[in-house]
Design a protein around this motif. Structure first.
Motif, PDB file in Angstrom:
ATOM      1  N   ILE A 122       0.889  -1.141  -0.164  1.00 26.40           N
ATOM      2  CA  ILE A 122       0.018  -0.013   0.203  1.00 26.40           C
ATOM      3  C   ILE A 122       0.845   1.155  -0.121  1.00 26.40           C
ATOM      4  O   ILE A 122       1.773   1.340   0.887  1.00 26.40           O
ATOM      5  CB  ILE A 122      -0.995   0.088   1.117  1.00 26.40           C
ATOM      6  CG1 ILE A 122      -1.670  -1.161   1.340  1.00 26.40           C
ATOM      7  CG2 ILE A 122      -1.792   1.514   1.389  1.00 26.40           C
ATOM      8  CD1 ILE A 122      -2.802  -1.324   2.576  1.00 26.40           C
ATOM      9  N   PHE A 123       0.967   1.984  -1.118  1.00 27.54           N
ATOM     10  CA  PHE A 123       1.550   3.419  -1.070  1.00 27.54           C
ATOM     11  C   PHE A 123       0.776   4.400  -0.739  1.00 27.54           C
ATOM     12  O   PHE A 123      -0.142   4.455  -0.914  1.00 27.54           O
ATOM     13  CB  PHE A 123       2.151   3.272  -2.584  1.00 27.54           C
ATOM     14  CG  PHE A 123       3.151   2.538  -2.908  1.00 27.54           C
ATOM     15  CD1 PHE A 123       4.631   2.452  -2.613  1.00 27.54           C
ATOM     16  CD2 PHE A 123       2.811   0.936  -3.584  1.00 27.54           C
ATOM     17  CE1 PHE A 123       5.637   1.739  -3.110  1.00 27.54           C
ATOM     18  CE2 PHE A 123       3.869   0.167  -3.739  1.00 27.54           C
ATOM     19  CZ  PHE A 123       5.192   0.565  -3.665  1.00 27.54           C
ATOM     20  N   ARG A 127      -0.381   6.522  -7.578  1.00 27.56           N
ATOM     21  CA  ARG A 127      -0.188   7.063  -8.824  1.00 27.56           C
ATOM     22  C   ARG A 127       1.220   7.164  -9.038  1.00 27.56           C
ATOM     23  O   ARG A 127       1.822   6.891 -10.170  1.00 27.56           O
ATOM     24  CB  ARG A 127      -0.776   8.317  -9.034  1.00 27.56           C
ATOM     25  CG  ARG A 127      -2.393   8.011  -9.271  1.00 27.56           C
ATOM     26  CD  ARG A 127      -3.131   9.520  -9.688  1.00 27.56           C
ATOM     27  NE  ARG A 127      -4.535   9.434  -9.130  1.00 27.56           N
ATOM     28  CZ  ARG A 127      -5.489   8.466  -9.264  1.00 27.56           C
ATOM     29  NH1 ARG A 127      -5.260   7.382  -9.710  1.00 27.56           N
ATOM     30  NH2 ARG A 127      -6.650   8.742  -8.985  1.00 27.56           N
ATOM     31  N   ARG A 128       2.195   7.728  -7.997  1.00 29.86           N
ATOM     32  CA  ARG A 128       3.503   7.986  -8.182  1.00 29.86           C
ATOM     33  C   ARG A 128       4.138   6.779  -8.267  1.00 29.86           C
ATOM     34  O   ARG A 128       5.142   6.295  -8.891  1.00 29.86           O
ATOM     35  CB  ARG A 128       4.023   8.683  -7.165  1.00 29.86           C
ATOM     36  CG  ARG A 128       5.722   9.045  -7.032  1.00 29.86           C
ATOM     37  CD  ARG A 128       6.019   9.806  -8.256  1.00 29.86           C
ATOM     38  NE  ARG A 128       7.419   9.852  -8.236  1.00 29.86           N
ATOM     39  CZ  ARG A 128       7.818  10.815  -7.793  1.00 29.86           C
ATOM     40  NH1 ARG A 128       7.472  12.036  -7.220  1.00 29.86           N
ATOM     41  NH2 ARG A 128       9.289  11.117  -7.847  1.00 29.86           N
ATOM     42  N   ALA A 129       3.709   5.604  -7.578  1.00 34.88           N
ATOM     43  CA  ALA A 129       4.294   4.341  -7.305  1.00 34.88           C
ATOM     44  C   ALA A 129       4.195   3.708  -8.630  1.00 34.88           C
ATOM     45  O   ALA A 129       5.309   2.807  -9.119  1.00 34.88           O
ATOM     46  CB  ALA A 129       3.773   3.245  -6.202  1.00 34.88           C
ATOM     47  N   ALA A 130       2.879   3.632  -9.471  1.00 38.54           N
ATOM     48  CA  ALA A 130       2.862   3.313 -10.633  1.00 38.54           C
ATOM     49  C   ALA A 130       3.817   4.091 -11.757  1.00 38.54           C
ATOM     50  O   ALA A 130       4.243   3.362 -12.641  1.00 38.54           O
ATOM     51  CB  ALA A 130       1.349   3.267 -11.196  1.00 38.54           C
ATOM     52  N   GLU A 131       3.897   5.341 -11.788  1.00 40.65           N
ATOM     53  CA  GLU A 131       4.634   5.875 -12.742  1.00 40.65           C
ATOM     54  C   GLU A 131       6.206   5.641 -12.453  1.00 40.65           C
ATOM     55  O   GLU A 131       6.819   5.703 -13.629  1.00 40.65           O
ATOM     56  CB  GLU A 131       4.404   7.535 -12.415  1.00 40.65           C
ATOM     57  CG  GLU A 131       3.040   8.205 -12.618  1.00 40.65           C
ATOM     58  CD  GLU A 131       2.961   9.584 -12.183  1.00 40.65           C
ATOM     59  OE1 GLU A 131       3.818  10.197 -11.668  1.00 40.65           O
ATOM     60  OE2 GLU A 131       1.922  10.160 -12.169  1.00 40.65           O
ATOM     61  N   ASP A 132       6.545   5.244 -11.260  1.00 43.19           N
ATOM     62  CA  ASP A 132       7.985   5.009 -11.162  1.00 43.19           C
ATOM     63  C   ASP A 132       8.142   3.642 -11.385  1.00 43.19           C
ATOM     64  O   ASP A 132       9.351   3.055 -11.187  1.00 43.19           O
ATOM     65  CB  ASP A 132       8.244   5.339  -9.623  1.00 43.19           C
ATOM     66  CG  ASP A 132       8.428   6.868  -9.346  1.00 43.19           C
ATOM     67  OD1 ASP A 132       8.345   7.560 -10.371  1.00 43.19           O
ATOM     68  OD2 ASP A 132       8.587   7.131  -8.076  1.00 43.19           O
ATOM     69  N   GLY A 133       7.376   2.883 -11.686  1.00 35.96           N
ATOM     70  CA  GLY A 133       7.279   1.495 -12.164  1.00 35.96           C
ATOM     71  C   GLY A 133       7.284   0.385 -10.713  1.00 35.96           C
ATOM     72  O   GLY A 133       7.427  -0.699 -10.957  1.00 35.96           O
ATOM     73  N   TYR A 134       6.737   0.744  -9.771  1.00 40.43           N
ATOM     74  CA  TYR A 134       6.865  -0.061  -8.592  1.00 40.43           C
ATOM     75  C   TYR A 134       5.436  -0.879  -8.522  1.00 40.43           C
ATOM     76  O   TYR A 134       5.443  -2.138  -8.077  1.00 40.43           O
ATOM     77  CB  TYR A 134       6.709   0.696  -7.380  1.00 40.43           C
ATOM     78  CG  TYR A 134       8.188   1.210  -7.138  1.00 40.43           C
ATOM     79  CD1 TYR A 134       9.188   0.330  -6.765  1.00 40.43           C
ATOM     80  CD2 TYR A 134       8.691   2.465  -7.141  1.00 40.43           C
ATOM     81  CE1 TYR A 134      10.537   0.975  -6.692  1.00 40.43           C
ATOM     82  CE2 TYR A 134       9.750   3.214  -7.034  1.00 40.43           C
ATOM     83  CZ  TYR A 134      10.705   2.250  -6.591  1.00 40.43           C
ATOM     84  OH  TYR A 134      11.994   2.850  -6.424  1.00 40.43           O
ATOM     85  N   THR A 135       4.525  -0.542  -9.156  1.00 42.79           N
ATOM     86  CA  THR A 135       3.070  -1.341  -9.419  1.00 42.79           C
ATOM     87  C   THR A 135       2.890  -1.242 -10.772  1.00 42.79           C
ATOM     88  O   THR A 135       3.091  -0.459 -11.748  1.00 42.79           O
ATOM     89  CB  THR A 135       2.272  -0.507  -8.277  1.00 42.79           C
ATOM     90  OG1 THR A 135       1.689   0.647  -8.974  1.00 42.79           O
ATOM     91  CG2 THR A 135       2.609  -0.577  -7.043  1.00 42.79           C
ATOM     92  N   ASP A 136       1.825  -2.017 -10.979  1.00 43.93           N
ATOM     93  CA  ASP A 136       1.236  -2.394 -12.542  1.00 43.93           C
ATOM     94  C   ASP A 136       0.213  -1.157 -12.806  1.00 43.93           C
ATOM     95  O   ASP A 136       0.055  -0.825 -13.890  1.00 43.93           O
ATOM     96  CB  ASP A 136       0.633  -3.626 -12.566  1.00 43.93           C
ATOM     97  CG  ASP A 136       1.787  -4.716 -12.837  1.00 43.93           C
ATOM     98  OD1 ASP A 136       2.739  -4.427 -12.856  1.00 43.93           O
ATOM     99  OD2 ASP A 136       1.320  -5.821 -12.247  1.00 43.93           O
ATOM    100  N   ASP A 137      -0.327  -0.755 -11.761  1.00 42.94           N
ATOM    101  CA  ASP A 137      -1.287   0.414 -12.010  1.00 42.94           C
ATOM    102  C   ASP A 137      -1.357   1.322 -10.742  1.00 42.94           C
ATOM    103  O   ASP A 137      -1.061   0.821  -9.693  1.00 42.94           O
ATOM    104  CB  ASP A 137      -2.946  -0.281 -12.408  1.00 42.94           C
ATOM    105  CG  ASP A 137      -3.248  -0.971 -11.417  1.00 42.94           C
ATOM    106  OD1 ASP A 137      -3.600  -2.178 -11.645  1.00 42.94           O
ATOM    107  OD2 ASP A 137      -3.439  -0.800 -10.055  1.00 42.94           O
ATOM    108  N   ALA A 138      -1.984   2.298 -11.118  1.00 43.80           N
ATOM    109  CA  ALA A 138      -2.292   3.351 -10.025  1.00 43.80           C
ATOM    110  C   ALA A 138      -3.251   3.113  -8.730  1.00 43.80           C
ATOM    111  O   ALA A 138      -3.166   3.513  -7.697  1.00 43.80           O
ATOM    112  CB  ALA A 138      -2.510   4.739 -10.452  1.00 43.80           C
ATOM    113  N   GLY A 139      -4.189   2.074  -9.249  1.00 40.23           N
ATOM    114  CA  GLY A 139      -5.199   1.508  -8.084  1.00 40.23           C
ATOM    115  C   GLY A 139      -6.108   2.850  -7.975  1.00 40.23           C
ATOM    116  O   GLY A 139      -6.310   3.689  -8.816  1.00 40.23           O
TER     117      GLY A 139
END
Length: 144
Positions: A122-123, A127-139
């Protein structure tokens, strides 16, 4: 590797920024390192050139995090030595975890780290986690 007693926290904050591993204030880093069971800092004279820490419970889980090497010192084996030291300090834990900056996974694989099929997070900024490549989508929305 030396103790955190000699750390200039503003200097360490700047190191994370230029590495680049994000914006981490001096106060944030001081708190994070104080609350971590294991920490490693490398100095060149009085200048911080590499750092990392592990949040651990002493028996089950040790999580390596915030591993950073100054760009001018990369490629000299400091990162390797830092990770080896943190793994050594974490010996005896049932599992040692980390999550890598996207693209750096092959480096950590050389130490025996393997991708997990069920790791989740859980970030605070999905959105930032997705943009930085840590998750597949922003949720949906931030949960924290």
């Amino acid at each position: 590797m030396q103790s955190v007693d000699a750390v200039d926290w503003d200097e360490l904050s700047e190191l994370y920024r230029i590495a680049p591993l994000g914006t981490k204030s001096a106060d944030w880093l001081r708190t994070a390192y104080a609350n971590s069971m294991f920490k490693c800092i490398a100095f060149d004279c009085a200048k911080v050139v590499a750092a990392g820490r592990a949040v651990a419970d002493g028996v089950d889980c040790s999580y390596l995090c915030d591993i950073v090497v100054h760009p001018a010192y990369q490629g000299r084996g400091l990162g390797k030595r830092l990770v080896q030291e943190l793994i050594g300090l974490s010996a005896g834990h049932r599992k040692i975890l980390l999550y890598a900056v996207p693209g750096r996974e092959p480096f950590y694989e050389t130490f025996g780290f393997r991708r997990m099929k069920t790791a989740m997070a859980i970030f605070s900024d999905p959105r930032r986690a997705a943009e930085d490549g840590y998750t597949d989508d922003a949720g949906a929305e931030a949960d924290v």
